[in-house]
Design an enzyme around this catalytic site. Sequence first.
Site, PDB file in Angstrom:
ATOM      1  N   ASP A   1       0.842  -1.184   0.000  1.00 46.93           N
ATOM      2  CA  ASP A   1       0.000   0.000   0.000  1.00 46.93           C
ATOM      3  C   ASP A   1       0.889   1.249   0.000  1.00 46.93           C
ATOM      4  O   ASP A   1       1.827   1.326  -0.789  1.00 46.93           O
ATOM      5  CB  ASP A   1      -0.968  -0.037   1.191  1.00 46.93           C
ATOM      6  CG  ASP A   1      -2.123   0.937   1.042  1.00 46.93           C
ATOM      7  OD1 ASP A   1      -3.138   0.583   0.415  1.00 46.93           O
ATOM      8  OD2 ASP A   1      -2.000   2.075   1.535  1.00 46.93           O
TER       9      ASP A   1
ATOM     10  N   TYR B   1      -3.170  11.228   1.474  1.00 43.76           N
ATOM     11  CA  TYR B   1      -3.505  11.010   0.063  1.00 43.76           C
ATOM     12  C   TYR B   1      -3.344  12.287  -0.750  1.00 43.76           C
ATOM     13  O   TYR B   1      -2.879  12.253  -1.889  1.00 43.76           O
ATOM     14  CB  TYR B   1      -4.940  10.488  -0.056  1.00 43.76           C
ATOM     15  CG  TYR B   1      -5.047   9.017   0.226  1.00 43.76           C
ATOM     16  CD1 TYR B   1      -5.167   8.092  -0.804  1.00 43.76           C
ATOM     17  CD2 TYR B   1      -5.022   8.532   1.534  1.00 43.76           C
ATOM     18  CE1 TYR B   1      -5.252   6.736  -0.551  1.00 43.76           C
ATOM     19  CE2 TYR B   1      -5.106   7.179   1.803  1.00 43.76           C
ATOM     20  CZ  TYR B   1      -5.221   6.283   0.754  1.00 43.76           C
ATOM     21  OH  TYR B   1      -5.293   4.933   1.009  1.00 43.76           O
TER      22      TYR B   1
ATOM     23  N   HIS C   1      -4.434  -7.915   0.184  1.00 42.56           N
ATOM     24  CA  HIS C   1      -3.738  -6.641   0.315  1.00 42.56           C
ATOM     25  C   HIS C   1      -2.882  -6.539   1.577  1.00 42.56           C
ATOM     26  O   HIS C   1      -1.850  -5.881   1.578  1.00 42.56           O
ATOM     27  CB  HIS C   1      -4.788  -5.525   0.302  1.00 42.56           C
ATOM     28  CG  HIS C   1      -4.240  -4.149   0.183  1.00 42.56           C
ATOM     29  ND1 HIS C   1      -3.531  -3.717  -0.916  1.00 42.56           N
ATOM     30  CD2 HIS C   1      -4.288  -3.092   1.039  1.00 42.56           C
ATOM     31  CE1 HIS C   1      -3.187  -2.450  -0.740  1.00 42.56           C
ATOM     32  NE2 HIS C   1      -3.628  -2.051   0.433  1.00 42.56           N
TER      33      HIS C   1
END
Length: 422
Positions: free
Chosen positions: A187, A328, A387
């Site tokens: 990630d 982000y 993930h």
Amino acid sequence: MTSPIEKFNIHVPEDVLDDLKTRLALTRFPNELQLSPGEEWSYGTPEQVTRNLVEYWRTSFDWRHIEDEINAHLPQYTAVVNTGSEEHGSLRLHFVHKRSTRPNAVPLIFSHGWPGSFLEVSKIIDGLTEPTDPKHPAFHVVAPSLPGYCFSEPSRKPGLSLKATAYMFNELMKLLGYTAYMAQGGDWGAMVIRALAIWHPENCKAIHSNMFITTMPTPIRHPFKLVKLIGAVLGSFVGLEIGYSKDELEGLKFAKYFMEEESGYMHVQSTKPQTLAYGLTDSPVGLLTWLHEKLRRWTDDYPWTDDEILTWVMLYWINGPVGSLRYYKEAKTPYLKTDERTYVVSQYTNVPLGVSVFPNEVFRFPHDWGHMVQPLKFWKKHEKGGHFAAWERPKILIDDIRQFTEIVVQDDLSLRSNTIST
């Protein structure tokens, strides 16, 4: 500026836990649609699933027990670390640090992503630091919380990017006495370790990723791989496997599907994170459902327990999730005429790369694309996993890290550490 390393234990004030219970008791639930079997999650986290978790959270979840378990298992510290930027100055980083008893152990920094945390290292840290087989390499493990996540301080100014994070992590490793080390991540962690390889190759000697991602080949950049890709796509229409395998094409199709249908959270967090933060900071159930959907969707049928789900959520609730949401937007900081995320995943570096591929990972790119950005030394596909590899398939991930390490240590003996903890 750096500060002495200080021991850290998690201890949430009692009034924070009391406030949480009050908020849970006052939860307002939205109306639920009548959905067909198998479609219950198609609109997001279902109401009944959430009601059950909220009731357990409010009446039975024992945070104090979880808190004690984390503190007992993971040796945690904090230190004020320079960001490499005058604007951001220095920030206090929270991190796990466990040294092996082996004098020739390899320093390894583990970088988590969203909606994960430093806690992901807990299932692999013992197997890495103290392997039972003397033939296996051992590691000194460092697992920081990303800036603004969990117990790491956020910047009060915009623009704390991947480059700044890599600078801080490199400074932390040097502060701990590790001038040569490896890095592992998925990630955001996959991008942070790429940033370490790009900007700190003198210290970061190899990286292992469980979420390899790069940009598409272009007519100017890797034209032969572009032709190979076009041939594979055209071949798929007539049932021929040309250039890339059916599985590799499926991986690219899923990445396209993910960006079109499953990335709404990413666009919100990349554009207006502060607006979202009000709801997730004020409502524990809002935060629970925002994270829970990803925990379920991104894993490969992992059997989450209620305690696991709520522990992951608590680590975001305690100090609030706003820093993780802003990350982000910060990673879109323009750099060299492109956004920093694009630069980090596409820039070439000579630091060796190892990749573990899990079938329910959101990005699965073709094997030979790894060579576009780094010398690819290790690539292994697995039949199960998603993930959160360190949480879902810890033994497999440990084994892959060991195999990759055995390859790169032969080429770079500086990874054999004889440092003493500061």
